[in-house]
Design a protein around this motif. Sequence first.
Motif, PDB file in Angstrom:
ATOM      1  N   ILE A  39       0.871  -1.188   0.000  1.00  0.00           N
ATOM      2  CA  ILE A  39       0.000   0.000   0.000  1.00  0.00           C
ATOM      3  C   ILE A  39       0.898   1.225   0.000  1.00  0.00           C
ATOM      4  O   ILE A  39       1.791   1.370   0.860  1.00  0.00           O
ATOM      5  N   GLU A  40       0.645   2.107  -0.957  1.00  0.00           N
ATOM      6  CA  GLU A  40       1.445   3.338  -1.045  1.00  0.00           C
ATOM      7  C   GLU A  40       1.015   4.301   0.056  1.00  0.00           C
ATOM      8  O   GLU A  40      -0.175   4.484   0.299  1.00  0.00           O
ATOM      9  N   ILE A  41       1.989   4.849   0.688  1.00  0.00           N
ATOM     10  CA  ILE A  41       1.718   5.796   1.767  1.00  0.00           C
ATOM     11  C   ILE A  41       1.779   7.195   1.195  1.00  0.00           C
ATOM     12  O   ILE A  41       2.777   7.609   0.602  1.00  0.00           O
ATOM     13  N   SER A  42       0.696   7.953   1.332  1.00  0.00           N
ATOM     14  CA  SER A  42       0.664   9.322   0.785  1.00  0.00           C
ATOM     15  C   SER A  42       1.138  10.305   1.833  1.00  0.00           C
ATOM     16  O   SER A  42       1.063  10.055   3.047  1.00  0.00           O
ATOM     17  N   GLY A  43       1.568  11.475   1.339  1.00  0.00           N
ATOM     18  CA  GLY A  43       1.903  12.568   2.244  1.00  0.00           C
ATOM     19  C   GLY A  43       3.309  12.931   2.352  1.00  0.00           C
ATOM     20  O   GLY A  43       4.350  12.631   2.229  1.00  0.00           O
TER      21      GLY A  43
END
Length: 158
Positions: A154-158
């Motif tokens: 899962i790509e972590i945004s931010g």
Amino acid sequence: MSLIPSIFGGRRTNVFDPFSLDIWDPFDGFFTSAVANVPSSARETSAFANARIDWKETPEAHIFKADLPGLKKEEVKVEVEEGRILQISGERSKEQEEKNDKWHRVERSSGKFLRRFRLPEDAKMEQVKASMEDGVLTVTVPKEEEKKPQAKAIEISG
């Protein structure tokens, strides 16, 4: 064998096997005491009714083995029912009695038998195979491959 006797007529059941569906007969044993003086040739012998069946599980399949000495494959029926039920049944006929024959002992059993087993979720019901060799019925129920959990990044945004 269970270590706990059943309250139903002293019959033993395997409380640790949730898939076994032995059919309980409330009259089991009742008629044997009531007709003890009747010769065995005059009544249906039911000792064969409880055919012994082994069930083992391998990584690939569930395998059932039943000792059915003297029976032909035409006298045995293997069926798959809705709800993942495997049913094994059959009948051993009594030997024909001739008027001139004098029986000294009748110990071999005859009659019908029926055993039912609820199969687990991983059973491939459409691929059940049965074979009979030397009086031993072998029923093989393949298992579905165990689905291994896949990890998804899962790509972590931010």
